[in-house]
Scaffold this motif. Structure first.
Motif, mmCIF file in Angstrom:
data_model
loop_
_atom_site.group_PDB
_atom_site.id
_atom_site.type_symbol
_atom_site.label_atom_id
_atom_site.label_comp_id
_atom_site.label_asym_id
_atom_site.label_seq_id
_atom_site.Cartn_x
_atom_site.Cartn_y
_atom_site.Cartn_z
ATOM 1 N N LEU A 125 0.856 -1.171 0.002
ATOM 2 C CA LEU A 125 -0.076 0.026 0.047
ATOM 3 C C LEU A 125 0.733 1.321 -0.087
ATOM 4 N N ARG A 182 -2.032 -8.778 -1.011
ATOM 5 C CA ARG A 182 -3.237 -8.300 -0.454
ATOM 6 C C ARG A 182 -4.153 -9.406 0.202
ATOM 7 N N LYS A 218 -6.610 -5.185 -7.979
ATOM 8 C CA LYS A 218 -6.660 -4.072 -6.952
ATOM 9 C C LYS A 218 -5.402 -3.147 -6.925
ATOM 10 N N ARG A 219 -5.645 -1.770 -6.480
ATOM 11 C CA ARG A 219 -4.741 -1.019 -6.607
ATOM 12 C C ARG A 219 -3.681 -1.307 -5.426
ATOM 13 N N HIS A 220 -2.423 -1.037 -6.023
ATOM 14 C CA HIS A 220 -1.297 -1.404 -5.161
ATOM 15 C C HIS A 220 0.010 -0.553 -5.680
ATOM 16 N N SER A 224 -1.051 3.205 -5.602
ATOM 17 C CA SER A 224 -1.818 3.363 -4.398
ATOM 18 C C SER A 224 -1.941 5.045 -4.106
ATOM 19 N N TYR A 351 -8.786 -1.295 -2.588
ATOM 20 C CA TYR A 351 -7.633 -1.949 -2.334
ATOM 21 C C TYR A 351 -7.961 -3.525 -1.748
#
Length: 351
Positions: A125, A182, A218-220, A224, A351
Motif C-alpha cells: 500500500l 493483499r 486491486k490498486r497497489h 496506491s 484495495y
C-alpha cells in the motif's frame, strides 16, 4: 562453426556487458523462523527464532549467486509477532530508500511467518515502485530436517530478480507459490504449505524460473493513494481488533476506547455479524468518532455491506474480503488521511 559462435558471443559480452549482467537484489532480513535455530535436526516446531544473521542466511544458499548480484542488510532481528506499527513504518522507509536507488533491481525481505502477511500488505500500500518486492519466510528453522527456508530464499531471489515480476505488486514467495500480498494469509502453523489465498496463487517458481497465471486487479504500490513519504510520525493511528464469538462483552470495546483507539475492527462471526446486545455499544462509539469496521473471523468469502447489519444506517464500514488483520492496516492508513466512513468504504472496495 561452434568455435566461431563462441568467439562472437564473447566479443558481444565484452562490447555490451549490460546485456549479460545480472540484476542486483538486496535481501533485507528481519528475523523470524527463516533465521531460527533448533536444538537438534528433529526440532521443526520447537526452536528459537531470529538467531541467524543475514550474511549467514545468504552464505547457506550459495546458488543464489547464479541468479543475481545479492547483498544483505540486517534491518531487524526479531520474531514477527513482536513487530508493531513502529517497526512497520521504519521498515517501509528503509525499503522506500532502497527502491529509489538505480542500481537496485529488486528487494527480498526475510520475515517471520506469523505477521508476514501484514508486512506484505502494508508495503503493498505505501511503497511507490514497480520494482519487485518479495516477502519470504519459512516454517522450519534452517537446522531442521527438510528445512524449507533455503529453497524459499532461492525462489524469492529468483522472483525479485525477474523482470516479469515488475509492476505486479508486493509479492509473497512461499512453498514454490507466488502470492499477492493483499489476499495471502497464513492458514496452517505446522506445515510448509502454510500460506494460501482464497483467490489462488499468482504463479509459481520452478527451478529458478517464474510462471504466471493471474494478476491482482486491486490498486497497489505505484497506483496506491497512500505513500510512506506522507507519514510523518513513527507510528500509525491506533486501530485494534475485537474477536467475535458467542457471549461477548461490551467492556472489551469500551476498554479500547479508553486506550485511545481511532477505529475498531470487529472480527465478527459469519458475515461479520454483531450480536444485538453489542450494537448499542458500537453505535455509541461510532457517534464518538471511532470508526467501526465489520470484518469476519471466517477465512474465506467476504462481508456483504448492509447484510446482517444496516451499515448505511449506522455509519459502519464493511471490510469486504480483507481479513481482520489487513482491515486494521488499511483502516489505520485511511485515518492518516482523515477518511470518513464513506471514504473508508471506498478504500475497502479499491484495495
Amino acid at each position: 562453426m561452434k568455435k566461431t559462435l563462441t568467439s562472437l558471443a564473447l566479443a558481444l559480452s565484452l562490447l555490451s556487458p549490460h546485456l549479460y549482467a545480472k540484476n542486483n537484489v538486496v535481501v533485507v532480513a528481519t528475523g523470524g523462523t527463516i533465521a531460527g535455530a533448533g536444538a537438534s535436526s528433529t526440532n521443526s516446531a520447537t526452536y528459537t527464532a531470529a538467531k541467524v544473521p543475514v550474511n549467514d542466511l545468504l552464505n547457506a544458499v550459495p546458488q543464489i549467486k547464479d541468479l543475481a548480484n545479492v547483498s544483505g542488510i540486517q534491518a531487524l532481528q526479531i520474531a514477527s509477532e513482536n513487530i508493531t506499527d513502529r517497526e512497520l513504518v521504519a521498515l517501509a522507509r528503509q525499503i522506500n530508500d532502497l527502491v529509489k536507488k538505480p542500481d537496485v533491481n529488486g528487494i527480498v525481505i526475510t520475515h517471520g511467518t506469523d505477521t508476514l502477511e501484514e508486512t506484505a500488505f502494508f508495503l503493498n500500500l505505501v511503497i511507490h515502485t514497480d520494482k519487485p518486492i518479495v516477502i519470504v519466510g519459512s516454517m522450519r528453522p534452517g537446522t531442521a530436517l527438510s528445512a524449507d527456508g533455503p529453497l524459499n530464499l532461492y525462489n524469492a531471489v529468483a522472483l525479485a530478480s525477474s523482470d516479469d515480476a515488475k509492476g505486479k505488486g508486493t509479492l509473497v514467495m512461499m512453498n514454490d507459490s507466488i502470492f499477492a500480498a493483499r489476499d495471502v494469509t497464513k492458514a496452517i502453523n505446522i506445515h510448509t504449505n502454510a500460506f494460501n489465498s482464497q483467490w489462488g496463487a499468482l504463479g509459481t517458481v520452478v527451478e529458478g524460473k517464474t510462471y504466471w497465471f493471474r494478476e491482482t486487479t486491486k490498486r497497489h504500490n505505484n497506483t496506491s493513494e497512500f505513500n510512506i513519504e506522507d507519514i510523518k510520525t513513527d507510528t500509525l493511528p491506533l486501530v485494534q481488533i475485537v474477536y467475535g464469538s458467542d457471549n461477548m462483552l461490551a467492556q472489551s470495546y469500551l476498554a479500547l476506547q479508553q486506550a485511545g483507539v481511532k477505529a475498531i475492527v470487529n472480527a465478527g462471526t459469519g458475515n461479520g455479524s454483531v450480536p444485538k446486545y453489542i450494537v448499542p455499544t458500537l453505535n455509541q462509539l461510532q457517534q464518538q468518532s471511532i470508526q467501526i469496521v465489520r470484518s469476519s473471523r471466517v477465512p474465506q468469502g467476504f462481508v456483504v455491506r448492509n447484510a446482517e447489519q444496516p451499515d448505511d444506517k449506522y455509519g459502519w464500514v464493511a471490510a469486504h474480503d480483507l481479513n481482520p488483520q489487513k482491515a486494521r492496516l488499511l483502516t489505520a492508513l485511511a485515518l492518516t488521511k482523515n477518511a470518513d466512513a464513506k471514504e473508508l468504504q471506498r478504500m475497502f472496495y479499491t484495495y
